[in-house]
Design a protein around this motif. Structure first.
Motif, PDB file in Angstrom:
ATOM      1  N   ASN A 250       0.825  -1.198   0.000  1.00 19.05           N
ATOM      2  CA  ASN A 250       0.000   0.000   0.000  1.00 19.05           C
ATOM      3  C   ASN A 250       0.864   1.255   0.000  1.00 19.05           C
ATOM      4  O   ASN A 250       0.623   2.198  -0.771  1.00 19.05           O
ATOM      5  N   LEU A 251       1.878   1.268   0.856  1.00 14.24           N
ATOM      6  CA  LEU A 251       2.758   2.435   0.937  1.00 14.24           C
ATOM      7  C   LEU A 251       3.519   2.625  -0.364  1.00 14.24           C
ATOM      8  O   LEU A 251       3.633   3.747  -0.876  1.00 14.24           O
ATOM      9  N   ARG A 252       4.030   1.536  -0.923  1.00  7.35           N
ATOM     10  CA  ARG A 252       4.773   1.626  -2.178  1.00  7.35           C
ATOM     11  C   ARG A 252       3.879   2.126  -3.309  1.00  7.35           C
ATOM     12  O   ARG A 252       4.285   2.964  -4.125  1.00  7.35           O
ATOM     13  N   PHE A 253       2.652   1.630  -3.368  1.00  7.15           N
ATOM     14  CA  PHE A 253       1.741   2.083  -4.415  1.00  7.15           C
ATOM     15  C   PHE A 253       1.504   3.588  -4.306  1.00  7.15           C
ATOM     16  O   PHE A 253       1.514   4.305  -5.310  1.00  7.15           O
ATOM     17  N   ALA A 254       1.289   4.066  -3.085  1.00  7.45           N
ATOM     18  CA  ALA A 254       0.982   5.479  -2.875  1.00  7.45           C
ATOM     19  C   ALA A 254       2.166   6.384  -3.180  1.00  7.45           C
ATOM     20  O   ALA A 254       1.995   7.478  -3.718  1.00  7.45           O
ATOM     21  N   THR A 255       3.365   5.942  -2.837  1.00  2.00           N
ATOM     22  CA  THR A 255       4.532   6.821  -2.959  1.00  2.00           C
ATOM     23  C   THR A 255       5.255   6.692  -4.288  1.00  2.00           C
ATOM     24  O   THR A 255       5.955   7.626  -4.707  1.00  2.00           O
ATOM     25  N   GLU A 256       5.102   5.561  -4.970  1.00  6.04           N
ATOM     26  CA  GLU A 256       5.870   5.334  -6.189  1.00  6.04           C
ATOM     27  C   GLU A 256       4.987   5.065  -7.408  1.00  6.04           C
ATOM     28  O   GLU A 256       4.948   5.866  -8.352  1.00  6.04           O
ATOM     29  N   GLU A 257       4.281   3.961  -7.401  1.00  3.74           N
ATOM     30  CA  GLU A 257       3.573   3.524  -8.611  1.00  3.74           C
ATOM     31  C   GLU A 257       2.490   4.503  -9.038  1.00  3.74           C
ATOM     32  O   GLU A 257       2.324   4.779 -10.235  1.00  3.74           O
ATOM     33  N   LEU A 258       1.742   5.027  -8.102  1.00  4.84           N
ATOM     34  CA  LEU A 258       0.629   5.909  -8.431  1.00  4.84           C
ATOM     35  C   LEU A 258       1.089   7.115  -9.236  1.00  4.84           C
ATOM     36  O   LEU A 258       0.562   7.402 -10.315  1.00  4.84           O
ATOM     37  N   SER A 259       2.068   7.824  -8.712  1.00  4.72           N
ATOM     38  CA  SER A 259       2.500   9.065  -9.362  1.00  4.72           C
ATOM     39  C   SER A 259       3.458   8.831 -10.522  1.00  4.72           C
ATOM     40  O   SER A 259       3.445   9.586 -11.498  1.00  4.72           O
ATOM     41  N   ASN A 260       4.276   7.796 -10.439  1.00  6.31           N
ATOM     42  CA  ASN A 260       5.295   7.571 -11.473  1.00  6.31           C
ATOM     43  C   ASN A 260       4.779   6.794 -12.678  1.00  6.31           C
ATOM     44  O   ASN A 260       5.262   7.005 -13.808  1.00  6.31           O
ATOM     45  N   ASP A 261       3.823   5.892 -12.467  1.00  2.89           N
ATOM     46  CA  ASP A 261       3.414   4.969 -13.522  1.00  2.89           C
ATOM     47  C   ASP A 261       1.938   5.085 -13.900  1.00  2.89           C
ATOM     48  O   ASP A 261       1.598   5.208 -15.079  1.00  2.89           O
ATOM     49  N   LEU A 262       1.050   5.020 -12.901  1.00  2.00           N
ATOM     50  CA  LEU A 262      -0.385   4.946 -13.206  1.00  2.00           C
ATOM     51  C   LEU A 262      -0.947   6.281 -13.700  1.00  2.00           C
ATOM     52  O   LEU A 262      -1.552   6.342 -14.776  1.00  2.00           O
ATOM     53  N   ILE A 263      -0.778   7.343 -12.918  1.00  2.00           N
ATOM     54  CA  ILE A 263      -1.363   8.630 -13.306  1.00  2.00           C
ATOM     55  C   ILE A 263      -0.861   9.098 -14.671  1.00  2.00           C
ATOM     56  O   ILE A 263      -1.673   9.505 -15.518  1.00  2.00           O
ATOM     57  N   PRO A 264       0.448   9.064 -14.948  1.00  2.00           N
ATOM     58  CA  PRO A 264       0.884   9.489 -16.279  1.00  2.00           C
ATOM     59  C   PRO A 264       0.256   8.681 -17.408  1.00  2.00           C
ATOM     60  O   PRO A 264      -0.106   9.237 -18.455  1.00  2.00           O
ATOM     61  N   THR A 265       0.111   7.373 -17.221  1.00  2.00           N
ATOM     62  CA  THR A 265      -0.493   6.542 -18.262  1.00  2.00           C
ATOM     63  C   THR A 265      -1.953   6.905 -18.472  1.00  2.00           C
ATOM     64  O   THR A 265      -2.418   7.064 -19.611  1.00  2.00           O
ATOM     65  N   VAL A 266      -2.689   7.044 -17.377  1.00  2.00           N
ATOM     66  CA  VAL A 266      -4.118   7.366 -17.481  1.00  2.00           C
ATOM     67  C   VAL A 266      -4.329   8.743 -18.095  1.00  2.00           C
ATOM     68  O   VAL A 266      -5.114   8.911 -19.034  1.00  2.00           O
ATOM     69  N   GLU A 267      -3.620   9.736 -17.586  1.00  2.00           N
ATOM     70  CA  GLU A 267      -3.944  11.107 -17.959  1.00  2.00           C
ATOM     71  C   GLU A 267      -3.265  11.544 -19.253  1.00  2.00           C
ATOM     72  O   GLU A 267      -3.555  12.613 -19.782  1.00  2.00           O
ATOM     73  N   GLU A 268      -2.410  10.703 -19.785  1.00  2.00           N
ATOM     74  CA  GLU A 268      -1.921  10.896 -21.136  1.00  2.00           C
ATOM     75  C   GLU A 268      -2.872  10.273 -22.147  1.00  2.00           C
ATOM     76  O   GLU A 268      -2.908  10.674 -23.313  1.00  2.00           O
ATOM     77  N   THR A 269      -3.657   9.312 -21.693  1.00  2.00           N
ATOM     78  CA  THR A 269      -4.567   8.579 -22.574  1.00  2.00           C
ATOM     79  C   THR A 269      -5.952   9.214 -22.641  1.00  2.00           C
ATOM     80  O   THR A 269      -6.570   9.248 -23.716  1.00  2.00           O
ATOM     81  N   TYR A 270      -6.434   9.712 -21.502  1.00  2.00           N
ATOM     82  CA  TYR A 270      -7.810  10.208 -21.428  1.00  2.00           C
ATOM     83  C   TYR A 270      -7.835  11.723 -21.193  1.00  2.00           C
ATOM     84  O   TYR A 270      -6.856  12.311 -20.744  1.00  2.00           O
ATOM     85  N   ARG A 271      -8.982  12.327 -21.484  1.00  2.00           N
ATOM     86  CA  ARG A 271      -9.112  13.780 -21.422  1.00  2.00           C
ATOM     87  C   ARG A 271      -9.439  14.226 -19.999  1.00  2.00           C
ATOM     88  O   ARG A 271     -10.603  14.332 -19.608  1.00  2.00           O
ATOM     89  N   THR A 272      -8.423  14.474 -19.233  1.00  2.00           N
ATOM     90  CA  THR A 272      -8.572  15.016 -17.896  1.00  2.00           C
ATOM     91  C   THR A 272      -8.241  16.506 -17.943  1.00  2.00           C
ATOM     92  O   THR A 272      -8.052  17.083 -19.007  1.00  2.00           O
TER      93      THR A 272
END
Length: 258
Positions: free
Chosen positions: A165-187
């Motif tokens: 949980n801590l790793r997801f919040a501090t690393e994966e979320l901001s480094n991997d998931l958000i960039p992929t999502v918000e580069e793909t969809y219109r946010t």
């Protein structure tokens, strides 16, 4: 367990109006659907006694997005399920708020928006469709990921998930998931640069259930510049110790306030 899980998520989607201008939830009235009906349960708006029955073009769609993340020097292929509101494809210039919605112990990224037993749309997905169609909430994008790098990492005790949980919040979320999502969809992010993601934080919320709620508190603590709304359900902050909200409430509150 699933029934309790779904009930908690019903509360979640209503409370998520903090981000998406949810109107008076007390006006929602679900009616049973006749057998073999192609409509989802009806709701009534605040301004009308007439029930809203969804047509096909009022139903949002589900997609799966893939990305990669590294954990302990191993690269993993990850997936997240995406809810796109009705009209997303047609309204090509519209931008959307985003709710990142995280599961709890043993659950997977598909379980919020898809019924695991039938493979059909879940009650949560149908409720989003109905509330948007009734103008009870603004159309939004919902992202349902998983904090497990791999399903083999699930252990019998939910507390064993805490480092993930801590790793997801501090690393994966901001480094991997958000960039992929918000580069793909219109946010509302003009790009996926850190500066543009931070500039659009008012249009981004994070919610979680159970161990997903533990993660929500970590996101609040470590990613406050990226998110403006936080909805932890059935889980406290473990930033001081496990179950710190009950075992060390003063210390936990002080650290979170700082």
């Amino acid at each position: 367990m699933r029934r309790k899980f779904t009930g908690g998520l019903t509360v979640l989607v209503v409370v998520s109006g903090l981000m998406i201008s949810l109107l008076n939830q007390e006006s929602v009235n679900e009616d049973p659907v006749a057998e073999n009906s192609t409509t989802v349960p009806q709701i009534k708006t605040k301004d009308s006694t007439e029930p809203v029955i969804l047509s096909e073009d009022q139903r949002g769609s589900l997609e799966t997005i893939s990305y990669q993340t590294a954990f302990e020097d191993v690269s993993y292929d990850k997936s997240a399920q995406i809810y796109l509101p009705a009209g997303y494809e047609e309204n090509s210039h519209q931008q959307y708020d985003v709710l990142y919605l995280l599961h709890g112990h043993t659950i997977d990224y598909q379980d919020f928006l898809t019924d695991r037993d039938t493979g059909e749309d879940s009650a949560i997905k149908e409720m989003l469709d109905r509330l948007i169609a009734a103008d009870e909430i603004k159309p939004l994008i919902v992202v349902s990921p998983t904090y497990y790098p791999d399903r083999s990492m699930i252990e019998s005790s939910w507390s064993a998930d805490d480092p993930l949980n801590l790793r997801f919040a501090t690393e994966e979320l901001s480094n991997d998931l958000i960039p992929t999502v918000e580069e793909t969809y219109r946010t509302y992010a003009n790009s996926v640069s850190r500066a543009d993601l931070e500039a659009s934080r008012q249009h981004r919320a994070f919610a979680g259930f159970s161990m997903g709620a533990i993660t929500t508190w970590y996101v609040f603590e470590h990613q406050l510049t990226l998110f403006s709304k936080f909805i932890p359900m059935a889980g406290d902050s473990w930033t001081v110790q496990s179950s710190g909200g009950s075992g060390a409430p003063a210390e936990t509150a002080e650290k979170l306030a700082q």
